[in-house]
Enzyme design. Structure first.
Site, PDB file in Angstrom:
ATOM      1  N   TYR A 171       0.889  -1.155   0.000  1.00  0.00           N
ATOM      2  CA  TYR A 171       0.000   0.000   0.000  1.00  0.00           C
ATOM      3  C   TYR A 171       0.922   1.197   0.000  1.00  0.00           C
ATOM      4  CZ  TYR A 171      -4.478  -2.231   1.020  1.00  0.00           C
ATOM      5  OH  TYR A 171      -5.638  -2.949   0.929  1.00  0.00           O
TER       6      TYR A 171
ATOM      7  N   HIS B 134     -10.416  -7.200  -4.728  1.00  0.00           N
ATOM      8  CA  HIS B 134     -10.075  -7.148  -3.307  1.00  0.00           C
ATOM      9  C   HIS B 134     -10.993  -8.079  -2.517  1.00  0.00           C
ATOM     10  CE1 HIS B 134      -7.420  -4.395  -0.942  1.00  0.00           C
ATOM     11  NE2 HIS B 134      -8.068  -4.955   0.057  1.00  0.00           N
TER      12      HIS B 134
ATOM     13  N   ASP C 143      -6.431  -0.626  -6.082  1.00  0.00           N
ATOM     14  CA  ASP C 143      -7.903  -0.582  -6.008  1.00  0.00           C
ATOM     15  C   ASP C 143      -8.429  -0.105  -4.656  1.00  0.00           C
ATOM     16  OD1 ASP C 143      -7.478  -2.695  -4.268  1.00  0.00           O
ATOM     17  OD2 ASP C 143      -8.355  -4.231  -5.565  1.00  0.00           O
TER      18      ASP C 143
HETATM   19  O1  173 Z   1      -9.040  -5.656   2.789  1.00  0.00           O
HETATM   20  C1  173 Z   1      -8.567  -5.112   3.792  1.00  0.00           C
HETATM   21  O2  173 Z   1      -9.060  -5.314   4.881  1.00  0.00           O
HETATM   22  C2  173 Z   1      -7.439  -4.189   3.619  1.00  0.00           C
HETATM   23  O3  173 Z   1      -6.893  -4.217   2.553  1.00  0.00           O
HETATM   24  C3  173 Z   1      -6.971  -3.229   4.648  1.00  0.00           C
HETATM   25  C4  173 Z   1      -6.704  -1.929   4.264  1.00  0.00           C
HETATM   26  C5  173 Z   1      -6.255  -1.028   5.226  1.00  0.00           C
HETATM   27  C6  173 Z   1      -6.072  -1.409   6.534  1.00  0.00           C
HETATM   28  C7  173 Z   1      -6.330  -2.707   6.915  1.00  0.00           C
HETATM   29  C8  173 Z   1      -6.768  -3.616   5.960  1.00  0.00           C
END
Ligand code: 173
Length: 487
Positions: free
Chosen positions: A237, A357, A265
């Site tokens: 991320y 996702h 995404d």
């Molecule tokens: O799918 C999720 O739960 C995820 O991608 C996420 C995104 C940010 C913080 C924790 C989980």
């Protein structure tokens, strides 16, 4: 559906008896008075939720469309009033303990990924279950990820000597995979088991299966990769602070990560209502993204409250920055259209991953297998230029095989591996064996012995072809030629 009456919490609570039994699933209020005595799982489970919300329990077991398919729409009384305070007793507040104190079913009695899901729904803490199993709003994409795969039929060939089956494949030029599937990235595996991603890594190392580690993993990458010998990918991320992302990429280089799957995404987390409804233990945190869970006025949704570090301004130009800070192959994870797949070809990336996702972000985003088909119809060139991975909804060896027939290089599997963590490392190993056996069985029945023999001519997609948008020209022009050459 649009004109459903609005029903108040008090109204629902008035129907909490077998003589008049209403319950709420995904904000829809159903009258199950007549149906309950005929429920295949017995009426008791329905009466337990009479006058309450049964979303978490229901989605653990059934696909979202089942209620409407089983009952007539006359049993759909209305929609739960919006903007109300859900009463405290409607929330499940336990965050640590399993819902059920009975011993787990012995591991050897679990023979498919659905068995793992059922056991996890019983054994996980309410929060772990709500977080992993939840998906965006009305769960339409969650359902479609499966139902679209189920509407593809194989076109098996026979009399082909299928004694020896080889599942190996080489990806990204130099990474050898023993199996054409890998563990898709998912956050906070420690909710399922104290060893979390480390248990997954130990199992993958034993079985030589690849693992994609999430930025939101419960352990630092170094601890997950320690003493392992399987291929590890890293899901990135991109952080609001580029310095933090660059530090993570340096850790990836140090531990010998094979590829970076950058998530494209998720500018923010989707609205996952089952997760919002279960309060979280506010001490949950993630070491690599450095965020902590919290409860607030909207509920206890983990990704919503922990996702603020993700850079919402991320755009195609940022791929230059990413290329400049890593020499590793880059895969864009979360492509959902042929248009973006084509755009990816104009950048210095080595692959794309078709994903919604796990249906957790944008409800009614297209099922992944449909997007894969769209690429064949709209930009078949992509398969010569980029590697194409796919996840979201893969539960069976046959699902893996369908995606591979349609050109996927390998597929990711997410929730089932989290559910297998119910049994720690052994559970993960057992699930790998199950999926690998199912894949071998399906390949033999299809008349193939190597992944290189797979092609779209081995599947019939007629039932979903019309769902592909903007088709120009002949659907399988490229693959027809391949098929003729092979037959
Ligand atoms: O799918 C999720 O739960 C995820 O991608 C996420 C995104 C940010 C913080 C924790 C989980």
């Amino acid at each position: 559906m649009a004109d459903l009456p609005s029903i108040s919490v008090e109204d629902v609570e008035r129907h909490s008896k077998p003589e008049s039994c209403w319950l709420v699933v995904n904000t829809q209020v159903w009258d199950l008075t007549e149906f309950a005595p005929n429920h295949p799982g017995g009426p008791e489970v329905i009466y337990r939720y009479a006058g309450h919300d049964a979303t978490t329990e229901y989605t653990a077991i059934h696909v979202p469309s089942l209620l409407l398919d089983t009952l007539t729409s006359t049993k759909l009384v209305g929609k739960l009033e919006t903007g109300i305070d859900i009463p405290e007793q409607w929330y499940i507040t336990s965050t640590n303990n399993s819902k059920d104190s009975r011993p787990k079913p012995p591991l050897e009695t679990l023979i498919n990924s659905h068995d793992f899901e059922r056991a996890a729904s019983r054994d996980f803490s309410p929060k772990a279950w709500a977080y992993y199993s939840s998906a965006a709003t009305d769960l339409i994409t969650l359902d479609a990820n499966k139902s679209f795969l189920d509407r593809i039929w194989f076109r098996p060939r026979v009399l082909r000597n299928v004694r020896n089956v080889d599942l190996r494949t080489r990806i990204l030029g130099s990474t050898d995979l023993v199996l054409p599937f890998f563990v898709s990235p998912a956050a906070m595996a420690r909710l399922a088991h104290p060893e979390g991603e480390r248990a997954i890594a130990a199992a993958c190392s034993t079985k030589s299966v690849a693992q994609c580690v999430s930025t939101n993993a419960s352990f630092p990458l170094k601890e997950i990769a320690k003493d392992t010998k399987h291929p590890i990918f890293f899901q990135l991320y991109v952080d609001n602070s580029r310095d933090k992302s660059e530090a993570l990429l340096r850790a990836c280089h140090e531990v010998g990560v094979k590829a970076i799957f950058v998530t494209v995404d998720t500018p923010m987390a989707g609205k996952r209502e089952a997760d919002e409804r279960v309060r979280t233990n506010q001490s949950i945190s993630t070491p690599m993204s450095g965020v902590t869970a919290k409860n607030d006025g909207k509920g206890g949704g983990l990704a919503r409250t922990m996702g603020n570090f993700i850079d919402m301004s991320l755009n195609w130009d940022d791929l230059k920055w990413l290329r400049s800070v890593t020499h590793l192959p880059i895969i864009l994870k979360g492509i959902q259209s042929a248009a973006d797949a084509q755009r990816a070809m104009q950048h210095d990336v080595q692959g794309i991953m078709i994903s919604n996702h796990g249906a957790r972000n944008l409800d009614t985003s297209p099922p992944s297998i449909l997007v894969l088909l769209e690429l064949h119809k709209c930009c078949p060139k992509i398969f010569d230029t980029l590697e194409v991975y796919l996840d979201s909804g893969i539960r069976r060896g046959t699902d893996i095989l369908k995606a591979l027939c349609l050109g996927a290089t390998a597929v990711g599997i997410g929730r089932p591996f989290l559910y297998s963590l119910n049994y720690g490392r052994e559970g993960v190993e057992h699930l790998i064996e199950i999926l690998s056996d199912e894949l071998v069985t399906a390949m033999r029945m299809l008349g193939v012995t190597e992944l290189s023999q797979l092609h779209p001519g081995l599947v019939n997609t007629l039932e979903i072809d019309d769902a592909v948008p903007g088709t120009v020209g002949h659907p399988y022009a490229k693959w027809r030629r391949v098929l003729q050459a092979k037959v």
